[in-house]
Design a protein around this motif. Structure first.
Motif, short mmCIF file in Angstrom:
data_model
loop_
_atom_site.label_atom_id
_atom_site.label_comp_id
_atom_site.label_asym_id
_atom_site.label_seq_id
_atom_site.Cartn_x
_atom_site.Cartn_y
_atom_site.Cartn_z
N PHE A 68 0.84 -1.20 0.00
CA PHE A 68 0.00 0.00 0.00
C PHE A 68 0.87 1.25 0.00
N GLU A 69 1.94 1.23 0.79
CA GLU A 69 2.84 2.40 0.85
C GLU A 69 3.54 2.62 -0.48
N LYS A 70 3.89 1.52 -1.16
CA LYS A 70 4.50 1.62 -2.50
C LYS A 70 3.56 2.32 -3.46
N GLN A 71 2.25 2.12 -3.24
CA GLN A 71 1.23 2.74 -4.11
C GLN A 71 0.93 4.19 -3.69
N GLY A 72 1.65 4.66 -2.68
CA GLY A 72 1.50 6.07 -2.28
C GLY A 72 0.59 6.31 -1.09
N MET A 73 0.02 5.25 -0.50
CA MET A 73 -0.82 5.42 0.69
C MET A 73 0.03 5.77 1.90
N LYS A 74 -0.53 6.63 2.76
CA LYS A 74 0.14 6.88 4.04
C LYS A 74 -0.61 6.08 5.10
N ILE A 75 0.13 5.38 5.95
CA ILE A 75 -0.52 4.54 6.94
C ILE A 75 -0.04 4.92 8.33
N MET A 76 -1.00 5.26 9.21
CA MET A 76 -0.67 5.62 10.59
C MET A 76 -1.25 4.55 11.51
N GLN A 77 -0.36 3.82 12.19
CA GLN A 77 -0.80 2.75 13.10
C GLN A 77 -0.69 3.25 14.54
N LYS A 78 -1.40 2.59 15.46
CA LYS A 78 -1.48 3.04 16.85
C LYS A 78 -1.84 4.52 16.88
N ALA A 79 -2.84 4.88 16.10
CA ALA A 79 -3.23 6.29 15.96
C ALA A 79 -4.74 6.42 16.17
N VAL A 80 -5.15 7.54 16.77
CA VAL A 80 -6.57 7.77 17.05
C VAL A 80 -6.98 9.14 16.53
N VAL A 81 -8.12 9.17 15.80
CA VAL A 81 -8.67 10.46 15.39
C VAL A 81 -9.50 10.99 16.55
N LYS A 82 -9.04 12.07 17.18
CA LYS A 82 -9.69 12.61 18.38
C LYS A 82 -10.89 13.49 18.03
N GLN A 83 -10.73 14.29 16.99
CA GLN A 83 -11.87 15.13 16.57
C GLN A 83 -11.72 15.56 15.12
N LEU A 84 -12.86 15.95 14.54
CA LEU A 84 -12.88 16.45 13.16
C LEU A 84 -13.49 17.85 13.17
N ASP A 85 -12.73 18.82 12.69
CA ASP A 85 -13.28 20.18 12.53
C ASP A 85 -13.74 20.31 11.08
N ARG A 86 -15.03 20.55 10.92
CA ARG A 86 -15.60 20.55 9.57
C ARG A 86 -15.76 21.96 9.03
N ALA A 87 -15.38 22.15 7.78
CA ALA A 87 -15.67 23.40 7.06
C ALA A 87 -16.34 22.99 5.75
N ASP A 88 -16.78 23.99 4.96
CA ASP A 88 -17.49 23.67 3.72
C ASP A 88 -16.65 22.84 2.76
N ASP A 89 -15.36 23.16 2.69
CA ASP A 89 -14.52 22.54 1.66
C ASP A 89 -13.42 21.65 2.23
N LYS A 90 -13.38 21.50 3.55
CA LYS A 90 -12.30 20.67 4.12
C LYS A 90 -12.67 20.17 5.52
N VAL A 91 -11.90 19.20 5.98
CA VAL A 91 -12.05 18.68 7.34
C VAL A 91 -10.65 18.65 7.96
N THR A 92 -10.53 19.21 9.16
CA THR A 92 -9.26 19.14 9.87
C THR A 92 -9.36 18.04 10.92
N ALA A 93 -8.49 17.05 10.79
CA ALA A 93 -8.50 15.91 11.71
C ALA A 93 -7.41 16.07 12.76
N HIS A 94 -7.79 15.89 14.03
CA HIS A 94 -6.82 15.90 15.12
C HIS A 94 -6.44 14.45 15.38
N ILE A 95 -5.22 14.07 15.03
CA ILE A 95 -4.80 12.66 15.12
C ILE A 95 -3.73 12.50 16.19
#
Length: 464
Positions: free
Chosen positions: A224-251
């Motif tokens: 997957f990483e060879k194909q350009g995916m970024k993978i974050m393990q042992k990670a938690v999304v704490k919150q999502l700040d939503r706007a009209d055109d984007k989302v800010t994730a607190h990881i």
């Protein structure tokens, strides 16, 4: 109005329910099935089938980009996302219609509406035309499950999606966050990444595809990483700040929270059983973490009431539900039925490369006290894999050193979701390493690697 009476009532027409209904009818029972939304359930309409149609499109697109490797020319390659989705919906529609035909053919009475257990052996069905009561000595709950919505990460259909939104996307993601790396998360990550989305996958466990064998997870991650995916393990999304055109994730990783911007988020953090509004509590049905507690024969402990498929717990797989449906119908019809063993059920993930497994992982086998022999064989050592242009993959087999029993098989690579069935049949027939070694596998095929992996476990590998 008098209640309509049947031998068997099935609640839910997904791959568990409709199969239970057909098998019951084949065995001479009068059967009714109640469905509130679509015949075929999530699997046919919003799950297994439409996702495979999407993934097939992305697989063909991936191959088109590699055309020159095969001595072919394909220029100005592109895709029309709307047309890709339209094909996927058409495939789902065709199969859903087929279930209606099967119900008619098997003389199963279909009631479209929401079911409630109105007492022992009694089902109340509410539809747009009103309410009616059905009665039967035997009732099978096959109401399935739905995606889990975590607080703060709820889908809105615009920028934060569940699987349904991801199957009918309002836009093509440019920068995508996928929360959860089980089968659903990884399949969507694979699809959108192949179509060019800059994709990040966040997994709370210490590795992606956490139910798979550790070696397979690590191998898949590298691909997957060879194909350009970024993978974050042992990670938690704490919150999502939503706007009209984007989302800010607190990881959060390693105790530190960082902010990352995305234009789309897909939440794939597990499922919850559809146990609400069925009247289960009043009947005394035991529910544990949104799943109905059953014995090995899918009996709930309430006489004449069974639960199959996702509502009855893991593994959450359509083929497990179908098999339980058959078993329960046979039990009700007075036949000798065999319980479904979870460790004999294969799991398949249709990402690129594919992942498939059956039985125990190496770690689980050791934890259960088995002395193990482990064999491995890489795709790079197989003629057919090289000819296909698919040299990335491996097959791993785990045996009981004492008896030669095949304890588990784990695969990653091209077409492994089809290959795994060979080992599934082997386990069902209580195969040993000797049976598998003495089996002649056709050449040139990918299946030869299944033979070589067995040989490797016993120091007899030929092509490595």
């Amino acid at each position: 109005m008098a209640a309509k009476s049947f031998d068997l009532i099935v609640i839910g027409a997904g791959p568990g329910g409709y199969v239970a209904a057909i098998r019951g009818a084949q065995l001479g029972l009068s059967v009714a099935i109640v469905e509130r939304e679509h015949l075929g359930g999530i699997c046919l309409n919003w799950g297994c089938i439409p996702t495979k149609a999407l993934l097939r499109s992305s697989e063909v697109f991936h191959l088109m980009q590699r055309a020159s490797e095969f001595g072919l020319k394909a220029e100005n390659i592109g895709y029309d996302l709307e047309a890709v989705v339209k094909r996927s919906r058409k495939v789902a529609g065709q199969l859903s219609g087929g279930i209606g035909h099967l119900m008619k053919k098997n003389k199963v009475s279909v009631f479209m509406g929401a079911a409630t257990l109105a007492g022992k052996g009694k089902v109340s069905v509410k539809s747009k035309d009103g309410e009616e009561t059905l009665t039967a000595k035997n009732i099978v709950l096959a109401t399935g499950a739905r995606a889990r919505n975590l607080p703060g990460l709820e889908a809105d259909g615009k920028r934060v999606w569940m699987y349904k939104d991801a199957l009918q996307p309002p836009h093509m993601p440019k920068k995508l966050l996928v929360i959860g790396s089980g089968a659903i998360g990884i399949e969507f990550a694979s699809f959108y990444n192949t179509l060019g989305a800059d994709t990040t996958v966040v997994e709370v466990m210490d590795r992606i595809l956490p139910v798979e064998d550790e070696e397979i997870s690590k191998f898949a991650k590298k691909q997957f990483e060879k194909q350009g995916m970024k993978i974050m393990q042992k990670a938690v999304v704490k919150q999502l700040d939503r706007a009209d055109d984007k989302v800010t994730a607190h990881i959060e990783t390693g105790g530190k929270v960082t902010k990352h911007e995305f234009d789309t988020v897909i939440s794939a953090v597990g499922i919850v059983g559809n146990v609400e509004d069925l009247g289960l509590e009043d009947l005394g049905v035991k529910i544990d973490r949104t799943h109905v507690v059953t014995d090995e024969y899918c009996r709930t402990g309430v006489e004449g009431l069974y639960a199959i498929g996702d509502i009855a717990g893991a593994p959450w797989l359509a083929h497990k539900a179908s098999h339980e449906g058959v078993m329960v119908a046979e039990l009700i019809a007075g036949q000798h039925a065999h319980p479904v063993k979870p460790e004999s059920i294969a799991g398949c993930t249709y990402c690129h490369p594919q992942v498939a497994s059956v039985g125990y992982t190496e770690a689980k086998a050791k934890e259960l006290g088995f002395d193990v022999k482990v064999g491995r064989f890489p795709f790079i050592g197989n003629g057919k894999a090289i000819a296909l242009g698919e040299p990335e993959g491996m097959i791993k087999t785990v045996f009981d050193a004492k008896t030669g029993e095949l304890l588990g098989a784990h695969m990653v690579g091209a077409e492994v979701t089809e290959l795994i069935q060979g080992y599934v049949v082997g386990r069902q027939l209580e195969t040993t390493e000797e049976d598998l070694m003495n089996t002649v596998f056709p050449h040139p095929t990918l299946s030869e690697m299944m033979h070589e992996s067995v040989l490797d476990a016993y120091g007899r590998v030929i092509h490595m």
